[in-house]
Design an enzyme around this catalytic site. Structure first.
Site, PDB file in Angstrom:
ATOM      1  N   LYS A  73     -34.465  92.047 123.936  1.00 47.89           N
ATOM      2  CA  LYS A  73     -34.452  90.461 123.809  1.00 47.89           C
ATOM      3  C   LYS A  73     -36.023  90.273 123.079  1.00 47.89           C
ATOM      4  CE  LYS A  73     -35.783  86.981 125.786  1.00 47.89           C
ATOM      5  NZ  LYS A  73     -36.337  86.227 124.427  1.00 47.89           N
ATOM      6  N   ARG A  83     -59.063  90.042 116.519  1.00 49.37           N
ATOM      7  CA  ARG A  83     -57.834  90.626 115.851  1.00 49.37           C
ATOM      8  C   ARG A  83     -56.777  89.946 116.444  1.00 49.37           C
ATOM      9  NH1 ARG A  83     -55.659  94.576 119.397  1.00 49.37           N
ATOM     10  NH2 ARG A  83     -53.975  95.777 118.257  1.00 49.37           N
ATOM     11  N   TRP A 103     -43.916  87.303 121.478  1.00 48.12           N
ATOM     12  CA  TRP A 103     -44.344  86.837 119.941  1.00 48.12           C
ATOM     13  C   TRP A 103     -45.468  87.634 119.137  1.00 48.12           C
ATOM     14  CZ3 TRP A 103     -48.696  84.584 119.860  1.00 48.12           C
ATOM     15  CH2 TRP A 103     -49.182  83.947 121.083  1.00 48.12           C
ATOM     16  N   ASN A 104     -46.450  87.944 120.162  1.00 46.14           N
ATOM     17  CA  ASN A 104     -47.848  87.860 119.595  1.00 46.14           C
ATOM     18  C   ASN A 104     -47.751  89.328 118.649  1.00 46.14           C
ATOM     19  OD1 ASN A 104     -47.885  89.878 121.843  1.00 46.14           O
ATOM     20  ND2 ASN A 104     -50.063  89.372 122.196  1.00 46.14           N
ATOM     21  N   GLU A 157     -46.014  94.601 131.433  1.00 43.56           N
ATOM     22  CA  GLU A 157     -47.278  94.665 130.553  1.00 43.56           C
ATOM     23  C   GLU A 157     -47.424  93.075 130.568  1.00 43.56           C
ATOM     24  OE1 GLU A 157     -48.878  97.182 129.563  1.00 43.56           O
ATOM     25  OE2 GLU A 157     -47.794  98.716 129.701  1.00 43.56           O
ATOM     26  N   LEU A 158     -48.611  92.455 131.466  1.00 43.92           N
ATOM     27  CA  LEU A 158     -48.573  91.126 131.555  1.00 43.92           C
ATOM     28  C   LEU A 158     -49.912  90.808 130.831  1.00 43.92           C
ATOM     29  CD1 LEU A 158     -47.055  90.953 135.166  1.00 43.92           C
ATOM     30  CD2 LEU A 158     -46.041  90.705 133.244  1.00 43.92           C
ATOM     31  N   CYS A 178     -53.182  90.245 124.198  1.00 44.00           N
ATOM     32  CA  CYS A 178     -53.443  90.468 125.698  1.00 44.00           C
ATOM     33  C   CYS A 178     -54.675  91.226 125.802  1.00 44.00           C
ATOM     34  CB  CYS A 178     -52.287  91.085 126.383  1.00 44.00           C
ATOM     35  SG  CYS A 178     -51.629  92.921 125.407  1.00 44.00           S
ATOM     36  N   ARG A 235     -43.091 100.066 120.927  1.00 42.65           N
ATOM     37  CA  ARG A 235     -43.727 100.742 122.090  1.00 42.65           C
ATOM     38  C   ARG A 235     -42.760 100.997 123.458  1.00 42.65           C
ATOM     39  NH1 ARG A 235     -49.425  98.201 124.281  1.00 42.65           N
ATOM     40  NH2 ARG A 235     -48.239  96.488 124.919  1.00 42.65           N
ATOM     41  N   SER A 256     -56.462  99.927 121.759  1.00 43.16           N
ATOM     42  CA  SER A 256     -54.940 100.421 121.525  1.00 43.16           C
ATOM     43  C   SER A 256     -54.894 101.560 120.773  1.00 43.16           C
ATOM     44  CB  SER A 256     -54.059  99.270 120.948  1.00 43.16           C
ATOM     45  OG  SER A 256     -54.294  97.946 121.883  1.00 43.16           O
ATOM     46  N   GLY A 278     -45.172  90.382 128.458  1.00 39.98           N
ATOM     47  CA  GLY A 278     -45.433  88.676 128.300  1.00 39.98           C
ATOM     48  C   GLY A 278     -46.247  88.239 129.328  1.00 39.98           C
ATOM     49  N   GLU A 338     -56.373  82.813 130.556  1.00 32.02           N
ATOM     50  CA  GLU A 338     -56.305  83.567 129.221  1.00 32.02           C
ATOM     51  C   GLU A 338     -56.170  82.481 127.846  1.00 32.02           C
ATOM     52  OE1 GLU A 338     -52.368  85.399 128.893  1.00 32.02           O
ATOM     53  OE2 GLU A 338     -53.326  87.280 127.728  1.00 32.02           O
ATOM     54  N   ALA A 380     -38.562  87.870 121.494  1.00 29.51           N
ATOM     55  CA  ALA A 380     -39.333  86.292 121.547  1.00 29.51           C
ATOM     56  C   ALA A 380     -38.487  85.470 120.417  1.00 29.51           C
ATOM     57  CB  ALA A 380     -40.783  86.377 121.511  1.00 29.51           C
TER      58      ALA A 380
HETATM   59  P1  NAD Z   1     -43.665  84.730 127.630  1.00 34.40           P
HETATM   60  O1  NAD Z   1     -44.040  85.163 129.011  1.00 34.40           O
HETATM   61  O2  NAD Z   1     -43.650  83.300 127.606  1.00 34.40           O
HETATM   62  O3  NAD Z   1     -42.399  85.328 126.888  1.00 34.40           O
HETATM   63  C1  NAD Z   1     -42.577  86.698 126.846  1.00 34.40           C
HETATM   64  C2  NAD Z   1     -40.922  87.072 126.585  1.00 34.40           C
HETATM   65  O4  NAD Z   1     -40.218  86.489 127.816  1.00 34.40           O
HETATM   66  C3  NAD Z   1     -40.185  86.275 125.491  1.00 34.40           C
HETATM   67  O5  NAD Z   1     -39.355  86.995 124.914  1.00 34.40           O
HETATM   68  C4  NAD Z   1     -39.590  85.187 126.099  1.00 34.40           C
HETATM   69  O6  NAD Z   1     -38.486  84.369 125.272  1.00 34.40           O
HETATM   70  C5  NAD Z   1     -39.202  85.575 127.354  1.00 34.40           C
HETATM   71  N1  NAD Z   1     -38.809  84.840 128.576  1.00 34.40           N
HETATM   72  C6  NAD Z   1     -39.685  83.773 128.901  1.00 34.40           C
HETATM   73  N2  NAD Z   1     -39.203  83.300 129.872  1.00 34.40           N
HETATM   74  C7  NAD Z   1     -38.142  83.882 130.355  1.00 34.40           C
HETATM   75  C8  NAD Z   1     -37.301  83.829 131.407  1.00 34.40           C
HETATM   76  N3  NAD Z   1     -37.144  82.928 132.318  1.00 34.40           N
HETATM   77  N4  NAD Z   1     -36.240  85.003 131.557  1.00 34.40           N
HETATM   78  C9  NAD Z   1     -36.305  85.729 130.751  1.00 34.40           C
HETATM   79  N5  NAD Z   1     -36.930  85.943 129.596  1.00 34.40           N
HETATM   80  C10 NAD Z   1     -37.853  84.811 129.598  1.00 34.40           C
HETATM   81  O7  NAD Z   1     -45.035  85.298 126.954  1.00 34.40           O
HETATM   82  P2  NAD Z   1     -45.389  85.098 125.476  1.00 34.40           P
HETATM   83  O8  NAD Z   1     -45.953  83.652 125.331  1.00 34.40           O
HETATM   84  O9  NAD Z   1     -44.290  85.500 124.701  1.00 34.40           O
HETATM   85  O10 NAD Z   1     -46.481  86.063 125.101  1.00 34.40           O
HETATM   86  C11 NAD Z   1     -47.883  86.069 125.582  1.00 34.40           C
HETATM   87  C12 NAD Z   1     -48.194  86.567 126.908  1.00 34.40           C
HETATM   88  O11 NAD Z   1     -47.731  88.128 126.543  1.00 34.40           O
HETATM   89  C13 NAD Z   1     -49.654  86.689 126.992  1.00 34.40           C
HETATM   90  O12 NAD Z   1     -49.722  86.297 128.556  1.00 34.40           O
HETATM   91  C14 NAD Z   1     -50.222  87.920 126.780  1.00 34.40           C
HETATM   92  O13 NAD Z   1     -51.243  88.490 127.679  1.00 34.40           O
HETATM   93  C15 NAD Z   1     -48.804  88.870 127.239  1.00 34.40           C
HETATM   94  N6  NAD Z   1     -49.051  90.022 126.408  1.00 34.40           N
HETATM   95  C16 NAD Z   1     -49.257  91.228 127.376  1.00 34.40           C
HETATM   96  C17 NAD Z   1     -49.196  92.382 126.398  1.00 34.40           C
HETATM   97  C18 NAD Z   1     -49.538  93.769 127.420  1.00 34.40           C
HETATM   98  O14 NAD Z   1     -49.165  94.881 127.114  1.00 34.40           O
HETATM   99  N7  NAD Z   1     -50.128  93.789 128.704  1.00 34.40           N
HETATM  100  C19 NAD Z   1     -49.127  92.662 125.236  1.00 34.40           C
HETATM  101  C20 NAD Z   1     -48.822  91.578 124.537  1.00 34.40           C
HETATM  102  C21 NAD Z   1     -48.764  90.171 125.116  1.00 34.40           C
END
Ligand code: NAD
Length: 487
Positions: free
Chosen positions: A185, A289, A161-162, A261-262, A295, A170, A452, A239, A392, A187
């Site tokens: 899919k 920012r 969602w961020n 990308e975590l 992330c 990307r 970025s 995520g 984080e 967020a």
């Molecule tokens: P999240 O892992 O909770 O969710 C990410 C996505 O996964 C969402 O679409 C969510 O609906 C989906 N999801 C959640 N559980 C799932 C499951 N069991 N099966 C399938 N899909 C599922 O993360 P978030 O809270 O949306 O985003 C924040 C996180 O993302 C932070 O940890 C951040 O660092 C990371 N992030 C990383 C990058 C990168 O490029 N490394 C960029 C942006 C955000």
């Protein structure tokens, strides 16, 4: 048009159905789920809630559209992507407003995301026509080696969602450039931007079935069957590390290609020879920012003891100038956090640090609602066992700790399971390169707080994942290498 009226006008005309095979429609169950404004906690709109049957229909469409899309000349795919880049800019105001409404970030931040997100389409439109192979004589003189690249096939993209737009572009940009098809899919908290993007992609000429967008309130139920379907060839996920690890495990039985990308825990290291004013200016960007919900956000500040007080005082002054409020309002520079959960997590991390002995130099307390607001916060003298140094934070909180020498600074920077971004500040080029080499992160910013760039390879090491987005590396994630041995 007055802002409230613009909001109503926009919400009346954005798509809220699932996007499958080139058309918006209701979900197969007819169910919907609400999307909230994190600044007011009010429901913005109801969105179609995709079911596993909708997922199957989207994958059917991606499989059916695959061969023709792969066979579409690269120049044509490039021009469609370029048209999508123009289409995003033509609707920049709508996208910026929509991102602020569903995600909360201040409007100027959303305008920046529009530019950043669109740039992936321009960049990959330029990369589409440069997918190359090679032809070499075999060293033994027994034949020729011919190497070519082919699109990976149908992909599943799961986005956070961020950055509701850029985390999609990307992945979509390089996939389309490579000739692959994709089911996205988004967020559940921020599905509207991706649906509006689907409209732009259709207008730009992306053929039916090449892209589908499936918002859902039950992520696992939708994505589980897709990951188990042997027709799916690739998962690309952005995520949290926790969800990413579970998805890698689910991808293992089918030996699915994955890119992850975590999460991050970026250190911001200020050496004794740094230009402190410049470091503070960049720290404001690295920390605030996207309201700290990035992330790559600087998660912890490691400052040499000789410049500790100067840096801390100036950072407090700088962060105090940010204006917290509803992101769509004039003059606001930091919006609410995305959800009540996110607000509670940030509060908890601050309270934990203070309880263990950190001193609160700015902010620290969430204001009364409505809205999931949290003020810019600075914590000094943060003890080593404070959770905020290892977890984080994803909010506008800057914990500061000191270090005595270069080795200690590098050791502190690397004391994390994550390895996405790191920032170092020094005027000594030798030191910059030496330290950058020793930092365990996929990306290092030297004297800059924003790294970025669609033209650079974005990605992490360790628990921050694997795979790269952007740069010339980004398209490789969507290509298979083929080798033909010629007699
Ligand atoms: P999240 O892992 O909770 O969710 C990410 C996505 O996964 C969402 O679409 C969510 O609906 C989906 N999801 C959640 N559980 C799932 C499951 N069991 N099966 C399938 N899909 C599922 O993360 P978030 O809270 O949306 O985003 C924040 C996180 O993302 C932070 O940890 C951040 O660092 C990371 N992030 C990383 C990058 C990168 O490029 N490394 C960029 C942006 C955000």
């Amino acid at each position: 048009m007055a802002t409230e009226q613009r909001v109503r006008d926009l919400l009346d005309r954005i798509p809220t159905g699932i996007f499958v095979n080139g058309a918006f429609r209701d979900s197969s169950s007819g169910a919907t789920f609400p999307v909230h404004d994190p600044a007011t906690e009010e429901v913005l709109v109801e969105v179609a809630d995709a079911t596993p049957e909708d997922g199957a229909a989207a994958l059917d469409a991606a499989v059916a559209a695959g061969p023709a899309w792969a066979a579409t000349p690269a120049r044509e795919r490039a021009e469609i992507l370029r048209a999508a880049y123009e289409g995003l800019h033509a609707r920049a105001d709508d996208f910026a407003l929509l991102m602020t409404l569903e995600m909360g970030k201040a409007l100027p931040e959303s305008a920046n995301e529009l530019k950043y997100g669109a740039e992936f389409f321009r960049w990959f439109s330029e990369e589409a026509v440069r997918i190359a192979g090679r032809y070499t004589p075999a060293p033994a003189g027994t034949g020729r080696i011919l190497v070519s690249k082919a699109p990976v096939g149908p992909c599943l993209a799961i986005t956070p969602w961020n950055f509701p737009l850029a985390m999609g572009t990307r992945k979509i940009g390089p996939a389309l450039a490579a000739g692959a098809t994709m089911v996205v899919k988004p967020a559940g908290l921020t599905p509207l931007t991706m649906l509006l993007l689907a409209e732009v992609l259709k207008e730009a000429g992306v053929p039916d079935g090449v892209i589908s967008v499936l918002p859902t309130s039950k992520s696992g139920a939708l994505t589980g069957p897709l990951l188990a379907d042997p027709r799916l060839r690739k998962l690309t996920f952005t995520g949290s590390t926790e969800v990413g690890a579970a998805l890698v495990a689910q991808s293992a039985p089918g030996i699915l290609r994955t890119s992850m990308e975590l999460g991050g825990n970026a250190p911001f290291v200020v050496f004794d020879d740094a230009d402190v004013d410049h470091a503070v200016a960049q720290a404001l960007l690295a920390k605030l920012r996207n309201g700290g919900e990035a992330c790559t956000a600087a998660n912890r500040f490691h400052v040499h003891e000789s410049v500790l007080e100067e840096f801390t005082t100036k950072l407090v002054d700088g962060m105090a100038k940010y204006v917290l409020g509803r992101g769509i309002d004039d003059g606001v520079t930091i919006g609410p956090l995305v959800s009540a959960d996110q607000q509670a997590t940030v509060s908890e991390l601050v309270q934990d640090a203070v309880a263990k002995g950190a001193s609160l130099r700015l902010g620290g307390v969430a204001p009364e609602g409505p809205g999931h607001f949290f003020p810019p916060t600075v914590l000094a003298d943060v003890p080593a066992d404070a959770r905020i140094l290892t977890e984080e934070v994803f909010g506008p909180v800057a914990p500061i700790v000191s270090f005595a020498d270069e080795d200690a600074g590098v050791a502190a920077a690397n004391a994390t399971e994550y390895g996405l971004a790191a920032y170092i500040f020094t005027k000594d080029l030798d030191r910059a390169l030496r330290v950058a080499d020793r930092i365990e992160a996929g990306m290092v910013g030297v004297n800059r707080g924003v790294i970025s760039d669609p033209a650079g390879p974005f990605g992490g090491v360790k628990a921050s994942g694997f795979g790269r987005e952007g740069g010339s590396e980004g398209i490789e994630e969507y290509l298979e290498t083929r080798y033909i041995a010629l007699q």
